[in-house]
Motif scaffolding. Structure first.
Motif, PDB file in Angstrom:
ATOM      1  N   THR A  97      -4.853   5.640   4.979  1.00 39.36           N
ATOM      2  CA  THR A  97      -4.542   6.642   5.921  1.00 39.36           C
ATOM      3  C   THR A  97      -5.285   6.073   7.449  1.00 39.36           C
ATOM      4  OG1 THR A  97      -4.172   8.255   4.448  1.00 39.36           O
ATOM      5  CG2 THR A  97      -4.416   8.864   6.732  1.00 39.36           C
ATOM      6  N   ALA A  98      -6.450   5.838   7.236  1.00 38.55           N
ATOM      7  CA  ALA A  98      -7.141   5.366   8.595  1.00 38.55           C
ATOM      8  C   ALA A  98      -6.469   4.231   9.030  1.00 38.55           C
ATOM      9  CB  ALA A  98      -8.712   4.886   8.016  1.00 38.55           C
ATOM     10  N   ASP A  99      -6.022   3.273   8.343  1.00 41.13           N
ATOM     11  CA  ASP A  99      -5.340   2.073   8.874  1.00 41.13           C
ATOM     12  C   ASP A  99      -3.995   2.377   9.648  1.00 41.13           C
ATOM     13  OD1 ASP A  99      -7.474   0.023   8.216  1.00 41.13           O
ATOM     14  OD2 ASP A  99      -6.235  -0.367   6.357  1.00 41.13           O
ATOM     15  N   GLY A 100      -3.325   3.333   8.928  1.00 38.08           N
ATOM     16  CA  GLY A 100      -2.121   3.539   9.519  1.00 38.08           C
ATOM     17  C   GLY A 100      -2.122   4.305  10.826  1.00 38.08           C
ATOM     18  N   LEU A 101      -3.150   5.326  10.735  1.00 37.22           N
ATOM     19  CA  LEU A 101      -3.670   6.111  12.028  1.00 37.22           C
ATOM     20  C   LEU A 101      -4.074   5.086  13.152  1.00 37.22           C
ATOM     21  CD1 LEU A 101      -5.027   9.435  10.491  1.00 37.22           C
ATOM     22  CD2 LEU A 101      -2.548   9.254  11.557  1.00 37.22           C
ATOM     23  N   GLY A 102      -4.712   4.087  12.805  1.00 37.96           N
ATOM     24  CA  GLY A 102      -5.408   3.323  13.721  1.00 37.96           C
ATOM     25  C   GLY A 102      -4.684   2.144  14.116  1.00 37.96           C
ATOM     26  N   SER A 103      -3.690   2.064  13.319  1.00 41.51           N
ATOM     27  CA  SER A 103      -2.687   0.744  13.798  1.00 41.51           C
ATOM     28  C   SER A 103      -1.684   1.412  15.140  1.00 41.51           C
ATOM     29  CB  SER A 103      -1.589   0.675  12.801  1.00 41.51           C
ATOM     30  OG  SER A 103      -0.470   1.667  12.753  1.00 41.51           O
ATOM     31  N   ALA A 104      -1.692   2.302  15.865  1.00 42.95           N
ATOM     32  CA  ALA A 104      -1.119   3.012  16.892  1.00 42.95           C
ATOM     33  C   ALA A 104       0.226   2.317  17.043  1.00 42.95           C
ATOM     34  CB  ALA A 104      -1.808   2.212  18.067  1.00 42.95           C
ATOM     35  N   LYS A 105       1.072   2.210  15.755  1.00 43.12           N
ATOM     36  CA  LYS A 105       2.514   1.777  15.782  1.00 43.12           C
ATOM     37  C   LYS A 105       3.301   3.092  15.404  1.00 43.12           C
ATOM     38  CE  LYS A 105       1.151  -3.008  13.947  1.00 43.12           C
ATOM     39  NZ  LYS A 105       1.479  -3.747  12.926  1.00 43.12           N
ATOM     40  N   PRO A 106       4.704   2.833  15.787  1.00 38.89           N
ATOM     41  CA  PRO A 106       5.522   3.719  15.325  1.00 38.89           C
ATOM     42  C   PRO A 106       5.437   4.161  13.658  1.00 38.89           C
ATOM     43  CG  PRO A 106       6.508   2.045  16.757  1.00 38.89           C
ATOM     44  CD  PRO A 106       5.326   1.710  16.103  1.00 38.89           C
ATOM     45  N   ALA A 107       5.862   5.192  13.508  1.00 35.94           N
ATOM     46  CA  ALA A 107       5.753   5.713  12.009  1.00 35.94           C
ATOM     47  C   ALA A 107       6.309   4.748  11.069  1.00 35.94           C
ATOM     48  CB  ALA A 107       6.447   7.028  11.714  1.00 35.94           C
ATOM     49  N   PRO A 108       7.324   4.095  11.108  1.00 33.90           N
ATOM     50  CA  PRO A 108       7.816   3.275  10.041  1.00 33.90           C
ATOM     51  C   PRO A 108       6.878   2.101   9.939  1.00 33.90           C
ATOM     52  CG  PRO A 108       9.778   3.800  11.448  1.00 33.90           C
ATOM     53  CD  PRO A 108       8.446   4.458  12.085  1.00 33.90           C
ATOM     54  N   ASP A 109       6.544   1.501  10.940  1.00 37.57           N
ATOM     55  CA  ASP A 109       5.455   0.387  10.777  1.00 37.57           C
ATOM     56  C   ASP A 109       3.950   0.936  10.638  1.00 37.57           C
ATOM     57  OD1 ASP A 109       7.519  -1.365  12.093  1.00 37.57           O
ATOM     58  OD2 ASP A 109       6.991  -0.691  14.063  1.00 37.57           O
ATOM     59  N   ALA A 110       3.696   1.933  10.686  1.00 32.67           N
ATOM     60  CA  ALA A 110       2.461   2.385  10.312  1.00 32.67           C
ATOM     61  C   ALA A 110       2.602   2.710   8.740  1.00 32.67           C
ATOM     62  CB  ALA A 110       2.163   3.831  11.013  1.00 32.67           C
ATOM     63  N   LEU A 111       3.576   3.276   8.302  1.00 30.90           N
ATOM     64  CA  LEU A 111       3.927   3.410   6.772  1.00 30.90           C
ATOM     65  C   LEU A 111       3.878   1.946   6.017  1.00 30.90           C
ATOM     66  CD1 LEU A 111       6.405   6.225   6.870  1.00 30.90           C
ATOM     67  CD2 LEU A 111       4.210   6.328   6.027  1.00 30.90           C
ATOM     68  N   ARG A 112       4.272   0.911   6.810  1.00 29.62           N
ATOM     69  CA  ARG A 112       4.172  -0.174   5.941  1.00 29.62           C
ATOM     70  C   ARG A 112       2.864  -0.963   5.963  1.00 29.62           C
ATOM     71  NH1 ARG A 112       9.448  -0.919   8.328  1.00 29.62           N
ATOM     72  NH2 ARG A 112       8.931  -1.527  10.366  1.00 29.62           N
ATOM     73  N   VAL A 113       2.078  -0.548   6.995  1.00 31.27           N
ATOM     74  CA  VAL A 113       0.750  -0.979   7.234  1.00 31.27           C
ATOM     75  C   VAL A 113       0.110  -0.086   5.942  1.00 31.27           C
ATOM     76  CG1 VAL A 113      -1.578  -0.749   8.330  1.00 31.27           C
ATOM     77  CG2 VAL A 113       0.523  -1.256   9.410  1.00 31.27           C
ATOM     78  N   MET A 114       0.132   1.040   5.826  1.00 28.04           N
ATOM     79  CA  MET A 114      -0.435   1.904   4.739  1.00 28.04           C
ATOM     80  C   MET A 114      -0.009   1.369   3.200  1.00 28.04           C
ATOM     81  SD  MET A 114       0.237   5.476   6.424  1.00 28.04           S
ATOM     82  CE  MET A 114      -0.505   6.457   4.856  1.00 28.04           C
TER      83      MET A 114
END
Length: 260
Positions: A90-107
C-alpha cells in the motif's frame, strides 16, 4: 446469517489471517464477509500468543527491548507477514504518484519498493520502541497493551469491509469482502473495545482505562483516514489496503498506550 455460515467464516478467518491450521470447506462472499467480521477474534488469539511470548521473555530476563522484538517477530510469524506485506504494498502504491490502475499494478508486483521498505522499517521500530517503554514497568503492562492493540488492529480490518466501501478491483480479496460487514457488527466490536479498555484499567489503574480508550479511538481514526485516502486514490479497497489498516491501527494504539 446461518450458524453454518458463521462457523465457516470463523474457520476462514483463521485460515486467511493466521498460520493456525484449519479446514476451510467453503469460500464465497457470505463466508468471506463473516470471516472479516470475525477478524477481531483472530486478533484476540494472536495477540494473546504474542503477549505470552513477551511475558515469557521478560520473565527469562531478556530485557525490555529483546522481549519487545520477540513479540513483534512472533506476530509477524503468526500472520505469515500478511499484514506487513499489505502495508508495504500500500505504501508503494500510494507513494508511486501514478494513476489508480498503474498504482494497483505496483501494489500487485512481487517486489517491495523503497516506500514499502521504509514504512516497514519505521513501523517495526516504533512498535518495538513502544513495547520497550511499556516493558520498563514490567512485562505485564506491555503484554496487556500488545493484546489490546492487536485486537484494535483487527477491528480496523472489519471497518475496512463496512457498508459503502467499494473494491478497487473486480476480483481478489477486496472484491470478495468489500461492503460485507454490517453496522451492527461494527458497533458490537466498538463496544468490545470499550469493555477491553475497562478491563485494561482494572489491571493497570483507572487512568489507564481512559488511555486505552483513547488508544483505540486514535488507532481506528488513523485507520479510517488511511481507508478514506486509499479509497479515493485506488477507487476502493484491496487485500493490501486491509493489511495496512491492521498495522496502522495497531501501531498507533500501541504508541498511545506507551505515552503514560
Amino acid at each position: 446469517m446461518s450458524a453454518g455460515t458463521t462457523s465457516a467464516g470463523l474457520r476462514l478467518a483463521f485460515g486467511i489471517l493466521s498460520v493456525i491450521p484449519v479446514e476451510v470447506e467453503r469460500v464465497d462472499r457470505p463466508v468471506a464477509g463473516r470471516a472479516m467480521a470475525c477478524a477481531p477474534l483472530v486478533g484476540l488469539v494472536l495477540g494473546g500468543l504474542a503477549a505470552g511470548v513477551l511475558a515469557l521473555a521478560g520473565w527469562a530476563g531478556t530485557g525490555a527491548f529483546t522481549a519487545a522484538a520477540l513479540a513483534v517477530a512472533t506476530l509477524a510469524l503468526l500472520t505469515r507477514g500478511l499484514h506487513l506485506d499489505g502495508l508495504a504494498d500500500t505504501a508503494d502504491g500510494l507513494g508511486s504518484a501514478k494513476p489508480a490502475p498503474d498504482a494497483l499494478r505496483v501494489m500487485k508486483a512481487s517486489d517491495i519498493g523503497p516506500f514499502g521498505v521504509l514504512t516497514l522499517l519505521f513501523l517495526v521500530l516504533i512498535e518495538i520502541g513502544a513495547l520497550s517503554r511499556l516493558g520498563r514497568d514490567g512485562s505485564g503492562p506491555a503484554a496487556a497493551a500488545l493484546g489490546f492493540a492487536v485486537v484494535t488492529g483487527r477491528v480496523a480490518l472489519s471497518i475496512g469491509c463496512g457498508p459503502g466501501v467499494p473494491s478497487a478491483r473486480p476480483d481478489g480479496l477486496g472484491a470478495m469482502v468489500a461492503g460485507t460487514v454490517g453496522r451492527g457488527v461494527l458497533l458490537a466490536w466498538s463496544l468490545v473495545l470499550v469493555a477491553g479498555a475497562g478491563l485494561y484499567g482494572l489491571v493497570q489503574g483507572p487512568t489507564e482505562a481512559l488511555r486505552a480508550l483513547g488508544a483505540a479511538i486514535a488507532g481506528l481514526a488513523a485507520a479510517a483516514l488511511l481507508l478514506r485516502h486509499a479509497t479515493r486514490r485506488f477507487g476502493g479497497i484491496t487485500g493490501d489496503v486491509l493489511g495496512a489498516l491492521v498495522e496502522t491501527a495497531g501501531c498507533v494504539a500501541l504508541v498511545v498506550l506507551s505515552t503514560g
